[in-house]
Write an enzyme that holds these catalytic residues in place. Structure first.
Site, PDB file in Angstrom:
ATOM      1  N   ASP A   1       0.843  -1.194   0.000  1.00 40.65           N
ATOM      2  CA  ASP A   1       0.000   0.000   0.000  1.00 40.65           C
ATOM      3  C   ASP A   1       0.881   1.248   0.000  1.00 40.65           C
ATOM      4  OD1 ASP A   1      -2.164   1.630   0.062  1.00 40.65           O
ATOM      5  OD2 ASP A   1      -2.887   1.028   2.032  1.00 40.65           O
ATOM      6  N   ASP A   2       0.774   2.051  -1.038  1.00 41.91           N
ATOM      7  CA  ASP A   2       1.512   3.325  -1.142  1.00 41.91           C
ATOM      8  C   ASP A   2       3.016   3.128  -1.317  1.00 41.91           C
ATOM      9  OD1 ASP A   2      -0.953   4.348  -0.641  1.00 41.91           O
ATOM     10  OD2 ASP A   2      -0.376   5.646   1.011  1.00 41.91           O
TER      11      ASP A   2
ATOM     12  N   ASP B   1      -0.305  -0.709  -5.057  1.00 41.13           N
ATOM     13  CA  ASP B   1      -1.503  -0.096  -5.635  1.00 41.13           C
ATOM     14  C   ASP B   1      -1.205   1.262  -6.263  1.00 41.13           C
ATOM     15  OD1 ASP B   1      -1.020   1.170  -3.266  1.00 41.13           O
ATOM     16  OD2 ASP B   1      -3.032   0.944  -2.446  1.00 41.13           O
ATOM     17  N   HIS B   2      -0.166   1.950  -5.819  1.00 37.96           N
ATOM     18  CA  HIS B   2       0.280   3.208  -6.430  1.00 37.96           C
ATOM     19  C   HIS B   2       1.542   3.660  -5.723  1.00 37.96           C
ATOM     20  CE1 HIS B   2      -1.315   5.233  -2.890  1.00 37.96           C
ATOM     21  NE2 HIS B   2      -2.449   4.586  -3.081  1.00 37.96           N
TER      22      HIS B   2
ATOM     23  N   CYS C   1      -5.961   4.874  -3.757  1.00 37.13           N
ATOM     24  CA  CYS C   1      -6.035   3.525  -3.178  1.00 37.13           C
ATOM     25  C   CYS C   1      -7.217   2.726  -3.716  1.00 37.13           C
ATOM     26  CB  CYS C   1      -6.113   3.613  -1.658  1.00 37.13           C
ATOM     27  SG  CYS C   1      -4.574   4.147  -0.870  1.00 37.13           S
TER      28      CYS C   1
END
Length: 875
Positions: free
Chosen positions: A52-53, A317-318, A88
């Site tokens: 995540d992130d 996710d990014h 997200c």
């Protein structure tokens, strides 16, 4: 003659040798695995590890040595991996469905995120549903979607351990197969990264023990390195001097050539810079547990003998930014640091240690997983399988040593947010065409004779003025307007009183006839009510009107209409005085009016006044010292912004008071709430026939009132919480000493920072091939950005002004095609011949003619010599 037993002995010896050879053949580990896998027809296991992130540009992968050894040295590394949206929930929805944001309609982390609409239309078509129906043992562990509330188990998952809401490491709630499970702050039992790792390993071992012939699909979705950045205790002292986040774009602010939030974000303060250093350190510390998790999963696959029959995919996710362009932290930007992600694949037939330059996206994960499982890819998925980019065992013609490049995409769409619906009063048939840059349009207008005179012509509203830098600007003519019978005069005749230019106030005549006159504020209000009809009176002052000049729309405030005593007129020192004041009688048609005594000069600031003749005069120092001029202008801008915020808050309170006004008591009216209430109900409509058509407008009004009340509730909540950080239209956060509960702790006190804006909605075209490497973005505000990453890899300069109009037009067309694409055939543009382009001096049109495809019918830009390139374009 040979003895009869000899042939039998020879036969037995040969048979034993054959058995020994076959045993040696089976003893080879690789051949044994392949032989057994082919015999048992076992499909490969699939493990997707999602963080995540996690960024790439800020060096987060540099500290994950175990993951790089397993995935980079043992598999394929895709160096051009991107996400199609740096948010997200939208990105995770794209990973699950294989669709662009505009096709699964999850635009933000709140809107449609795990909503009933999402559950009904898209959640039933994720890759897990397809694999579960074909015999895969499916399991999900960790963060799902930001608004997932744990009230149900999503379809397609045999084992479900989903995190409720957003990422946390301690004090969270899990939904374990439909049962909510709360966790505390004990590291040994509650740390999320370790918990989902142990659960996934246990599930895999149990599945292979109970169902040895069934393949397994697992998604391990980590919370790291997302906030609150709580690391494991054993890693809390690592990376004290982390500085990988300090890139050339770090604290590069302000950026007047970029979109709105970038223009108004200044350099960071020392406390902000210290925060970025600690944030980078804590993010890297959380990733160390993910690194351990990858090693644990790898060791488990080796122990169970499933390593050679398992595809492992690792991505995020990014991306993320920490201090880039002065933004303290966050995501949601279209730049490299937010859309580039790590992407590794390891599995059967994947060449170890290979680097793959092809573009892969988050929407490719779902089609790839289906392809690995041997399933057909649905036509509505926008991504495509990358499996053919991984296969290293396909036969190659030995006479052609140089491999032919695979046909693949070279462009993709990056999108955030959606365009709000226009009001009914706006243009319905807005042309989808580009406009010339504003300076070019002004230059063309200034070539006309009617704009070259200094407001001397009858009915002239605008004049061209060249400033000190040589830039042409359109200025509104000051003084009384001389209407020449155009539509503009008729439109304003209902609002502007037809009096002499020297006075717009009513004449208060004495019995003696020719004295001075004055009219106070109360008198002017009475005169206004008397002179104007009720239909023209409004409780709220009119802010602006749109004035059309030769097809161009200019929004001008009504307070800028040249009227006497107008205190908001622009003024430039040395500007010529109007020569039309003496000829005002022809405008009103009422003859001359007696003279009147003017008020005294009005003090606006401590250095500027408004004189009796409606001109502005400031201290001479402001006209001589550039620094003094800048300082005073900044002071005025700050005062204007402060007053605007205050006015907005007052309007919110005024609207609230209007709704909560107490009813007046009418003693002669029968109370509606009586014992005969049922008899008093009307069976028909109580509206006047002329008012029935307004019911739809009333519904719109009710919706607006609901939004107004929602804003008021937010305002009151901010006031109750003493929240001075929030600003209208901005996404801001407050950080203090209590935010981080695990070491290392923050001890430098509270601060406020803003990370994004409500108008940060955009659609971007990202292209990488042998001749081009650029990012082209159109924002909802009409702003355009273009970055050539071949010469500007950190996107420091917006180079849109270097592009020709034809190139801009072609980029816009391609972007519009991607914005409306559906399915992998439309959403994956590719170049048939990458050697063609701008390298040999060809035009961009020649380059794009090899990418022509059949698209749904849509409006194409017109080929006008002058005019807008597209609606909303801003140079």
């Amino acid at each position: 003659m040979a003895p009869p037993g000899l042939p039998l002995w020879l036969l037995s010896t040969a048979l034993l040798s054959l058995l020994a050879g076959s045993s040696a053949f089976l003893s080879h580990p690789r051949l044994k695995g392949r032989f057994q896998r082919d015999r048992r027809n076992i499909r490969p296991n699939i493990i997707l590890v999602l963080t995540d992130d996690q960024d790439v540009e800020l060096g987060s992968m540099q500290v994950m040595n175990k993951t790089r050894r397993i995935m980079e040295q043992g598999g394929a590394h895709f160096i051009n991996a991107f996400v199609t949206t740096p948010m997200c929930c939208p990105s995770r929805s794209s990973i699950l469905t294989g669709k662009y944001v505009h096709n699964h309609n999850t635009y933000t982390n709140n809107e449609n995120c795990s909503s009933p609409s999402w559950q009904a239309q898209h959640e039933s078509r994720t890759f897990a549903v397809y694999l579960n129906s074909t015999g895969y043992r499916t399991a999900f562990f960790g963060k799902y979607l930001n608004e997932y509330n744990g009230s149900y188990v999503p379809p397609g998952w045999k084992e479900w351990v989903g995190l409720l809401k957003n990422s946390r490491f301690y004090n969270y709630t899990l939904c374990r197969n439909g049962v909510k499970e709360k966790h505390g702050s004990d590291y040994s039992t509650d740390y999320l990264t370790d918990l989902i790792t142990n659960d996934s390993v246990s599930f895999f071992r149990t599945s292979k023990k109970m169902y040895p012939h069934r393949p397994v699909l697992m998604v391990i979705s980590h919370a790291a390195p997302h906030g609150p950045e709580d690391s494991a205790p054993q890693y809390s002292r690592l990376f004290p001097n982390a500085s990988q986040h300090i890139t050339p774009s770090y604290n590069y602010a302000p950026n007047p050539d970029k979109h709105w939030i970038m223009r108004y974000t200044g350099p960071m303060k020392p406390i902000h810079m210290e925060f970025t250093n600690m944030l980078q350190r804590k993010r890297l510390q959380t990733l160390m547990s993910v690194d351990d998790s990858m090693e644990t999963i790898y060791d488990m696959l080796v122990e169970t003998g499933e390593l050679d029959n398992t595809y492992i995919l690792y991505t995020a996710d990014h991306g993320y930014h920490i201090g880039q362009f002065g933004l303290v932290k966050g995501k949601s930007m279209p730049y490299e640091f937010d859309i580039r992600v790590p992407f590794y694949v390891r599995g059967p037939n994947v060449e170890a240690g290979s680097l793959n330059p092809h573009i892969v996206l988050n929407i490719d994960l779902a089609p790839t997983i289906l392809d690995i499982a041997g399933l057909d890819i649905p036509a509505d998925m926008d991504g495509k399988s990358i499996l053919k980019l991984l296969d290293s065992e396909r036969p190659v013609n030995r006479f052609h040593l140089k491999k032919k490049l695979r046909v693949w995409r070279d462009s993709f769409l990056v999108e955030r947010g959606k365009l709000l619906h226009k009001r009914e009063g706006d243009k319905v048939n807005a042309q989808e065409e580009n406009f010339l840059p504003k300076y070019q349009r002004v230059k063309d207008l200034c070539q006309r004779a009617e704009y070259q005179t200094a407001c001397e012509q009858l009915g002239q509203k605008w004049q061209c003025v060249e400033d000190a830098s040589g830039t042409l600007k359109l200025h509104k003519c000051k003084g009384p307007m001389r209407f020449g019978g155009g539509g503009g005069s008729r439109a304003l005749s209902n609002l502007v009183p037809k009096y002499d230019g020297q006075s717009s106030e009513a004449c208060s005549c004495d019995s003696g006839g020719g004295g001075d006159y004055k009219l106070g504020l109360a008198g002017r209000r009475k005169l206004f009510k008397k002179k104007y009809k009720t239909s023209y009176a409004r409780n709220r002052s009119i802010r602006s009107v749109a004035i059309e000049v030769d097809g161009e729309i200019y929004h001008v405030g009504l307070d800028t209409v040249p009227q006497p005593r107008n205190l908001s007129k622009p003024h430039w020192p040395g500007a010529p005085e109007d020569q039309d004041d003496k000829d005002g009688g022809s405008f009103s048609g009422t003859g001359g009016l007696p003279d009147y005594s003017a008020p005294n000069p009005i003090k606006v600031t401590h250095r500027c006044y408004i004189l009796e003749n409606d001109t502005v005069q400031c201290d001479l120092d402001l006209y001589k010292s550039l620094q003094a001029w800048k300082d005073h202008k900044l002071h005025i801008d700050h005062e204007i912004e402060t007053l605007q915020n205050k006015i907005k808050n007052l309007r919110e309170v005024r609207g609230h008071l209007k709704k909560k006004r107490p009813e007046e008591c009418d003693c002669h009216r029968i109370s509606y709430h009586s014992q005969h209430k049922g008899r008093l109900k009307h069976k028909g409509s109580s509206l006047h026939p002329f008012r029935k058509g307004l019911q739809e407008k009333d519904k719109v009004w009710l919706l607006r009132e609901q939004k107004r009340k929602k804003k008021l509730r937010k305002l009151l909540k901010r006031l109750q919480n003493n929240d001075t950080c929030s600003m209208p239209g901005l996404t801001c956060f407050t950080h203090d000493n209590h935010h981080w509960q695990t070491a290392p702790l923050w001890t430098l006190g509270p601060f406020c920072a803003c990370t994004s804006a409500n108008n940060n909605t955009y659609w971007c075209l990202r292209t990488i091939n042998e001749t081009h490497n650029f990012l082209f973005c159109e924002f909802a505000t009409g702003f355009i950005e273009y970055f050539d990453l071949s010469t500007d890899p950190y996107q420091l300069m917006n180079a849109v002004n270097t592009l020709d109009r034809d190139v801009l037009n072609q980029l816009h067309v391609q972007l519009m095609e991607l914005r409306s694409c559906k399915g992998y055939k439309q959403c994956n543009p590719r170049t048939r011949n990458m050697d063609l382009g701008l390298r040999d001096g060809g035009s961009y049109e020649q380059y794009r003619q090899f990418q022509r495809r059949k698209w749904p019918e849509m409006k194409r830009p017109s080929s006008k010599s002058l005019g807008q390139l597209w609606e909303g374009w801003e140079g």
